[in-house]
Write an enzyme that holds these catalytic residues in place. Structure first.
Site, PDB file in Angstrom:
ATOM      1  N   LYS A 169      10.466   3.488   3.419  1.00  0.00           N
ATOM      2  CA  LYS A 169      10.515   4.939   3.222  1.00  0.00           C
ATOM      3  C   LYS A 169      11.261   5.294   1.938  1.00  0.00           C
ATOM      4  CE  LYS A 169       9.812   7.489   6.430  1.00  0.00           C
ATOM      5  NZ  LYS A 169       9.083   8.012   7.547  1.00  0.00           N
ATOM      6  N   CYS A 210      29.712  45.026   8.550  1.00  0.00           N
ATOM      7  CA  CYS A 210      30.232  46.205   9.240  1.00  0.00           C
ATOM      8  C   CYS A 210      31.744  46.340   9.155  1.00  0.00           C
ATOM      9  CB  CYS A 210      29.783  46.206  10.700  1.00  0.00           C
ATOM     10  SG  CYS A 210      30.628  44.990  11.714  1.00  0.00           S
ATOM     11  N   GLU A 251       0.848  -1.201   0.000  1.00  0.00           N
ATOM     12  CA  GLU A 251       0.000   0.000   0.000  1.00  0.00           C
ATOM     13  C   GLU A 251       0.876   1.241   0.000  1.00  0.00           C
ATOM     14  OE1 GLU A 251      -2.375  -0.374   3.573  1.00  0.00           O
ATOM     15  OE2 GLU A 251      -2.848  -2.439   3.074  1.00  0.00           O
ATOM     16  N   CYS A 291      27.298  46.283  14.692  1.00  0.00           N
ATOM     17  CA  CYS A 291      27.093  45.621  13.404  1.00  0.00           C
ATOM     18  C   CYS A 291      25.593  45.642  13.069  1.00  0.00           C
ATOM     19  CB  CYS A 291      27.615  44.193  13.520  1.00  0.00           C
ATOM     20  SG  CYS A 291      27.377  43.207  12.048  1.00  0.00           S
ATOM     21  N   TYR A 343      -6.927   1.766   6.267  1.00  0.00           N
ATOM     22  CA  TYR A 343      -5.934   0.748   5.938  1.00  0.00           C
ATOM     23  C   TYR A 343      -5.798  -0.420   6.914  1.00  0.00           C
ATOM     24  CZ  TYR A 343      -3.139   3.958   8.802  1.00  0.00           C
ATOM     25  OH  TYR A 343      -2.699   4.785   9.783  1.00  0.00           O
ATOM     26  N   ASP A 392       1.151  10.212   3.832  1.00  0.00           N
ATOM     27  CA  ASP A 392       1.832  11.110   4.762  1.00  0.00           C
ATOM     28  C   ASP A 392       0.801  12.047   5.387  1.00  0.00           C
ATOM     29  OD1 ASP A 392       3.833  12.222   6.160  1.00  0.00           O
ATOM     30  OD2 ASP A 392       4.749  13.292   4.498  1.00  0.00           O
ATOM     31  N   CYS A 398      33.855  41.253   8.743  1.00  0.00           N
ATOM     32  CA  CYS A 398      32.401  41.099   8.652  1.00  0.00           C
ATOM     33  C   CYS A 398      31.896  41.748   7.367  1.00  0.00           C
ATOM     34  CB  CYS A 398      31.740  41.740   9.864  1.00  0.00           C
ATOM     35  SG  CYS A 398      29.943  41.804   9.731  1.00  0.00           S
ATOM     36  N   CYS A 422      31.360  37.796  14.082  1.00  0.00           N
ATOM     37  CA  CYS A 422      31.736  39.205  13.941  1.00  0.00           C
ATOM     38  C   CYS A 422      31.787  39.820  15.324  1.00  0.00           C
ATOM     39  CB  CYS A 422      30.704  39.933  13.078  1.00  0.00           C
ATOM     40  SG  CYS A 422      30.768  41.720  13.288  1.00  0.00           S
ATOM     41  N   LYS A 439       2.233   4.554   1.507  1.00  0.00           N
ATOM     42  CA  LYS A 439       2.274   5.044   2.883  1.00  0.00           C
ATOM     43  C   LYS A 439       1.869   6.514   2.844  1.00  0.00           C
ATOM     44  CE  LYS A 439       5.073   5.181   7.046  1.00  0.00           C
ATOM     45  NZ  LYS A 439       4.742   6.543   7.453  1.00  0.00           N
TER      46      LYS A 439
HETATM   47  S1  IVH Z   1      -0.595   0.193   8.744  1.00  0.00           S
HETATM   48  C1  IVH Z   1       0.278  -1.816  12.758  1.00  0.00           C
HETATM   49  N1  IVH Z   1      -0.851   1.278   6.377  1.00  0.00           N
HETATM   50  O1  IVH Z   1       2.299   5.052   9.008  1.00  0.00           O
HETATM   51  C2  IVH Z   1       0.210  -1.189  11.435  1.00  0.00           C
HETATM   52  N2  IVH Z   1       0.029   2.628   8.128  1.00  0.00           N
HETATM   53  O2  IVH Z   1       4.749   4.448  10.514  1.00  0.00           O
HETATM   54  C3  IVH Z   1      -0.532   0.064  11.404  1.00  0.00           C
HETATM   55  N3  IVH Z   1       0.480   4.933   7.470  1.00  0.00           N
HETATM   56  O3  IVH Z   1       0.930   5.122  12.231  1.00  0.00           O
HETATM   57  C4  IVH Z   1      -0.211   0.908  10.289  1.00  0.00           C
HETATM   58  N4  IVH Z   1      -0.159   4.741   5.390  1.00  0.00           N
HETATM   59  O4  IVH Z   1      -0.113   6.605  10.432  1.00  0.00           O
HETATM   60  C5  IVH Z   1      -0.463   1.464   7.642  1.00  0.00           C
HETATM   61  N5  IVH Z   1      -1.178   2.100   4.254  1.00  0.00           N
HETATM   62  C6  IVH Z   1      -0.794   2.289   5.498  1.00  0.00           C
HETATM   63  C7  IVH Z   1      -0.320   3.535   5.971  1.00  0.00           C
HETATM   64  C8  IVH Z   1       0.076   3.655   7.292  1.00  0.00           C
HETATM   65  C9  IVH Z   1       0.327   5.555   6.306  1.00  0.00           C
HETATM   66  C10 IVH Z   1       1.029   5.554   8.701  1.00  0.00           C
HETATM   67  C11 IVH Z   1       0.214   5.324   9.934  1.00  0.00           C
HETATM   68  C12 IVH Z   1       1.118   4.671  10.931  1.00  0.00           C
HETATM   69  C13 IVH Z   1       2.459   5.045  10.400  1.00  0.00           C
HETATM   70  C14 IVH Z   1       3.482   4.033  10.833  1.00  0.00           C
END
Ligand code: IVH
Length: 681
Positions: A327, A424, A127, A444, A239, A131, A421, A439, A129
């Protein structure tokens, strides 16, 4: 006899069925619009449906059910959020920062734990992730009952009224097999376009913009006034299940399918794959797609798909063994370093700043980057004319990562550290044990400008309205040369500012007047003594009680105070040994500045008690915690010792918590701390 249609007409029954119809239509079209970005009707048609429902509910209040789309907005502002305990803790995820770690930290570990043979591939769910910020939604018999932030994973804040304003989220689940209790976790986020609109509005109103969509989403969700949240088009992707009663799922895929079937927003990019290499490929694919998505993602999440295997694998130190966050590396770009500029700060530090050929790094134009100091320039061998790699990681200031030496043409120039500087012309020196160049000029201009801005700022003397722009005008009109001059200003002086009105000038003058009686700790902080920040200023004010005492304090007296070391003590002495500084202070006192001493509350419930706060606090900030303790006569200290009475541990508390346990010091959770404050004494 034939019955006419009119005879059959029952206005109540008719209204009832139309209301049901409108619910269905509005939910459907909201989802088309917000969730799938593919509306089927115009905004005006949508508004007409919505208004029709509002009208009908006005005429027939009995038909205005709690899950009506009209009930998304309008509840009253709160004083503070109630807290909610999650039935199951909301865990966090371990990180992988490259492809190899996806293999080793997830696949290898999982296979090892499960004792899987080499040739057996595992099914994973991949999935994006998101933000944003994690929330938990609780649906009771299909109705949205509670929504809470993650908080510390154990307890969060009740943001139900705000979550109800998310247009794409059903207030009532639809479809089949709706469980009696469904807890579902998801990420609340803002699209990039919504983020830009919010920031544009903020800037137009003279407010500081949000640094990124995540902060904007968090700021919008944690609004005490749901009306404000309603104006921010927050969205959500669900999720993970939490505690569920009345149904069970076999796998993450089955959960996501069921959630989508009930009308919950689920990310359409989620994909079930076979084997870890396919999960790595998904990570690469998402990284390539990242810039074209309408929202921010900071990586992917890979989860073992089978819930049976998830249960078998369990969790380790607050994160599941069966999942990992992969990440993305920070965003980088290459560009030419056109020049190195020198900037002089309040304390006289001369900082080299890279002037870059403007380059776009994922929607943000970067034209400057910090080079930190000359040691850094030497270590990276950075020269003017070099092609450099620039990085923008999270909210931080862009930085020059490295030089592409292979692009050198021979025309690049080294820039030696300055001897004078740039502002000044005074000597620039490197103080022993410091990387910074400083400086030494007493007059200044940028140092004076920054020190006056600091003096007037909110954390210091808090002269309301006297912001950076006005300070600059005061300087350019020659009305002030140092902070004492502020107290000699008259209304006529302010009237010389551009676009200044009578009322604003009076207000500014009143603000200057009011600041004469600020607390001693603010005054000490405002002086801008090196190494004396807000906290040290407080310690000094408490220890010495008056400016005269502080001025007269010897090095020994200063170092005998807890938290004041030799360097800080020397810096304080140097400041007060300087005749020019003393004369500025004298002039302020003659003008009526009387820093007041706030006597500490004696006999508060924490009188004489020492507290240490550690870990990530979610119920209050460090500053709020300090205030709570100090208001009750206690002290907040930085390190755990035998003298510590309580350690308040937030999420992911580390060595201080361990030390407290070792010493047998009482350890409290955030809630327990609050309970202690509220307990009858
Ligand atoms: S699963 C125990 N799925 O990432 C597992 N987390 O670093 C629960 N997040 O606290 C998380 N997208 O806020 C999951 N597709 C995704 C996510 C996701 C973003 C965030 C979530 C979590 C953090 C963990």
């Amino acid at each position: 006899m034939q019955l006419s249609l009119i005879d059959n007409y029952d206005p109540i029954l008719n209204a009832e069925s139309r209301v049901a119809e409108l619910h269905r239509l509005i939910i459907h079209h909201s989802q088309r619009y917000y969730q799938f970005d593919a509306p089927e009707i115009s905004d005006a048609e949508y508004d007409a449906l919505f208004n029709e429902l509002v009208e009908l509910e006005k005429q027939h209040p009995e038909l205005a059910s709690p899950e009506s789309p009209t009930r998304r907005v309008g509840s009253a502002p709160l004083d503070k959020f109630r807290t909610v305990r999650h039935r199951l803790p909301m865990l966090s995820l371990e990180n992988a920062t490259n492809e190899e770690e996806i293999r080793t930290k997830l696949d290898a570990r999982v296979r090892n734990e499960l004792g899987l043979p080499e040739d057996e591939t595992l099914v994973y769910m991949c999935e994006p992730k998101m933000d944003g910020l994690a929330v938990e939604l609780v649906y009771e018999n299909g109705l949205l009952a509670v929504a809470a932030t993650r908080g510390d994973g154990i307890t969060g804040e009740d943001v139900t009224a705000n979550i109800r304003t998310l247009r794409a989220l059903p207030l009532r689940l639809s479809g089949d097999n709706i469980p009696s209790l469904l807890e579902v976790r998801g990420e609340v986020y803002l699209s990039l376009s919504a983020f830009q609109i919010i920031n544009r509005d903020k800037e137009e109103n003279g407010e500081p913009p949000f640094a990124n969509p995540r902060n904007a989403a968090a700021g919008s969700l944690r609004q005490l006034d749901p009306q404000i949240t309603a104006r921010r088009p927050l969205a959500i992707f669900c999720y993970a299940p939490g505690h569920v009663e009345g149904i069970s799922f076999q796998s993450q895929q089955a959960f996501l399918d069921a959630a989508a079937g009930w009308g919950l927003p689920v990310n359409p990019l989620a994909r079930q794959v076979s084997g870890i290499e396919a999960a790595v490929a998904y990570y690469q694919e998402m990284q390539a797609q990242r810039e074209s998505l309408p929202y921010e993602i900071d990586g992917t999440v890979v989860k073992v798909d089978s819930f049976r295997l998830q249960r078998e694998l369990g969790e380790k130190s607050r994160s599941p063994v069966w999942a990992i966050a992969c990440k993305f590396p920070p965003r980088q770009a290459e560009t030419m370093l056109e020049d190195i500029l020198l900037s002089v700060g309040r304390t006289g530090v001369v900082t080299p700043v890279a002037q870059l050929r403007p380059v776009d790094i994922s929607g943000v134009t970067v034209a400057r980057a910090t080079l930190h100091n000359w040691d850094e320039i030497a270590a990276k061998d950075i020269r003017i004319g070099d092609t450099v790699v620039v990085e923008r990681a999270g909210d931080v200031i862009p930085a020059v990562v490295r030089v592409l030496e292979e692009r050198r043409t021979g025309t690049e120039r080294c820039l030696p550290p300055p001897l004078k500087c740039p502002e000044c012309g005074s000597d620039v020196v490197r103080i022993a044990d410091e990387v910074a160049l400083r400086c030494m000029g007493l007059s200044c201009p940028p140092q004076i400008r920054e020190s006056i801005k600091h003096f007037a700022s909110r954390g210091a003397m808090d002269i309301e309205g006297l912001g950076d722009k006005f300070v600059e005008q005061l300087l350019s009109l020659g009305l002030v040369h140092n902070v004492a001059d502020i107290y000699l200003l008259r209304k006529d002086d302010f009237m010389r500012f551009e676009r200044m009105g009578d009322k604003l000038a009076s207000n500014l003058l009143a603000a200057v007047e009011a600041s004469k009686h600020r607390e001693l700790n603010r005054f000490i902080h405002a002086l801008g003594i090196r190494h004396v920040g807000e906290r040290t200023a407080k310690t000094l004010a408490q220890a010495f009680g008056s400016l005269e005492n502080l001025e007269a304090a010897t090095l020994e007296e200063l170092t005998s105070i807890r938290d004041i070391g030799a360097i800080v003590a020397q810096s304080i002495r140097t400041f007060f040994d300087n005749g020019e500084n003393l004369s500025v202070i004298r002039r302020m006192i003659e003008a009526g500045v009387t820093p007041s001493v706030t006597s500490k509350k004696v006999g508060g419930i924490f009188s004489g008690k020492n507290f240490v706060f550690t870990g990530t606090l979610s119920r209050f900030s460090r500053e709020e915690a300090r205030k709570l303790v100090e208001d009750q006569g206690g002290n907040v200290v930085g390190s755990v010792s035998k003298k510590t009475d309580y350690v308040v541990a937030g999420d992911e508390a580390g060595s201080k918590l361990a030390k407290a346990r070792g010493l047998g010091v009482a350890v409290l959770g955030e809630d327990e701390f609050l309970a202690l404050m509220e307990a009858p004494q």
